[in-house]
Enzyme design. Structure first.
Site, PDB file in Angstrom:
ATOM      1  N   HIS A  71       0.580  -0.930   0.024  1.00 33.98           N
ATOM      2  CA  HIS A  71       0.098  -0.231   0.187  1.00 33.98           C
ATOM      3  C   HIS A  71       1.057   1.374   0.044  1.00 33.98           C
ATOM      4  O   HIS A  71       0.383   2.447   0.032  1.00 33.98           O
ATOM      5  CB  HIS A  71      -1.306   0.212   1.138  1.00 33.98           C
ATOM      6  N   ASP A 116       0.191  -7.298   1.232  1.00 31.52           N
ATOM      7  CA  ASP A 116       0.747  -6.706   1.578  1.00 31.52           C
ATOM      8  C   ASP A 116       1.771  -6.122   1.771  1.00 31.52           C
ATOM      9  O   ASP A 116       2.228  -5.771   2.604  1.00 31.52           O
ATOM     10  CB  ASP A 116       0.039  -5.475   3.095  1.00 31.52           C
ATOM     11  N   GLY A 207       2.467   6.345   9.141  1.00 25.83           N
ATOM     12  CA  GLY A 207       3.102   6.993   9.129  1.00 25.83           C
ATOM     13  C   GLY A 207       4.547   5.960   9.656  1.00 25.83           C
ATOM     14  O   GLY A 207       5.492   5.685   8.972  1.00 25.83           O
ATOM     15  N   SER A 209       3.708   3.106   8.427  1.00 25.74           N
ATOM     16  CA  SER A 209       3.353   2.034   7.250  1.00 25.74           C
ATOM     17  C   SER A 209       5.012   0.896   6.524  1.00 25.74           C
ATOM     18  O   SER A 209       5.926   2.228   6.763  1.00 25.74           O
ATOM     19  CB  SER A 209       2.375   2.336   6.111  1.00 25.74           C
ATOM     20  N   GLY A 210       4.917   0.015   6.368  1.00 27.71           N
ATOM     21  CA  GLY A 210       6.053  -0.595   5.100  1.00 27.71           C
ATOM     22  C   GLY A 210       7.132  -0.404   6.977  1.00 27.71           C
ATOM     23  O   GLY A 210       8.138  -1.102   5.726  1.00 27.71           O
TER      24      GLY A 210
END
Length: 256
Positions: A71, A116, A207, A209-210
């Protein structure tokens, strides 16, 4: 409301629309209830930035590849994205490497947030030093009860602003069954995901994320989605162990 852990502005730049599932929000999150990470303690940590602004985290897994969430990649434009490494501070230090392209898992489903995971291939190799190092992929699966380490620049409150200093926090893994039970009314949880929950007031936020979830010195998870923020619900991560073959295949095929 559940949401993916990036910045809505980045989505607007990339697509001009919101995500398909109206219940989902993709927004940059900060770790809630964590502490400032010591300088150099997380040498694999990456800040993905567009136009100089942090929007997602990532993990250095080789000199040319950064592991992150699908995402994050879906919402970004590679030509405008840089991977910054080697500093715990967003406003100074480190070195930035242009992203050549994003490689998104072919079965990524942003509606139910499945598979994801993605890779960012860099335009030039990262130069390693004491503050910049790759982290290995896991050799074994992560079970419920495992000790985890989460790091990132996600917001410390919801709503809130992105911190300047990298945050980190110790968490505990849930079993998939327990996570499914707790989140059954919100969104599916799959066997190729990891969940963490310690207590209300601690966890991921916009923030993060990933970014990397680590156990036993290996990156075992990629921050994917959760309920805003640290409200007593589990946070959900892509289980890296389930995607090792995919990661290696894509790195081999895109190494030139």
């Amino acid at each position: 409301m559940k949401f993916l852990f990036i910045v809505p502005m980045v989505l607007a730049l990339a697509h001009g629309s919101v995500v398909p599932n109206p219940l989902l929000r993709r927004g940059t999150t900060r770790i809630v209830g964590g502490a400032d990470a010591p300088a150099g303690a997380v040498p694999y940590q990456v800040s993905l930035r567009q136009f100089g602004s942090h929007f997602c985290g990532g993990s250095i897994i080789s000199s040319r590849f950064v592991l992150t969430a699908a995402h994050c990649a879906e919402a970004a434009i590679a030509a405008f994205t840089k991977a910054t490494v080697g500093s715990n501070l967003l406003n100074q230090g480190g070195k930035s490497y242009p992203v050549d392209k994003f490689i998104i898992h072919e079965d990524y489903d942003g509606y139910v947030i499945k598979n994801d995971i993605s890779l960012a291939k860099l335009s030039e190799p990262i130069k390693f030093n004491i503050n910049v190092q790759p982290i290995p992929l896991p050799e074994q699966n992560t079970e419920g009860g495992a000790d985890l380490l989460l790091s990132g620049w996600g917001t410390t409150t919801y709503p809130g602003s992105t911190p300047n200093e990298l945050q980190w926090i110790n968490l505990t893994a849930l079993t998939v069954d327990e996570c499914q039970r707790r989140l059954a009314a919100i969104n599916p949880v799959y066997e190729n995901q990891i969940c963490s929950l310690t207590k209300s007031g601690q966890g991921a936020c916009h923030g993060d994320s990933g970014g990397p979830l680590v156990a036993d010195g290996a990156v075992v998870g990629v921050v994917s989605w959760g309920m805003p923020c640290a409200r007593g619900y589990p946070d959900v991560y892509t289980r890296v162990y389930s995607f090792k073959a995919w990661i290696q295949k894509e790195m081999d095929e895109n190494s030139s």
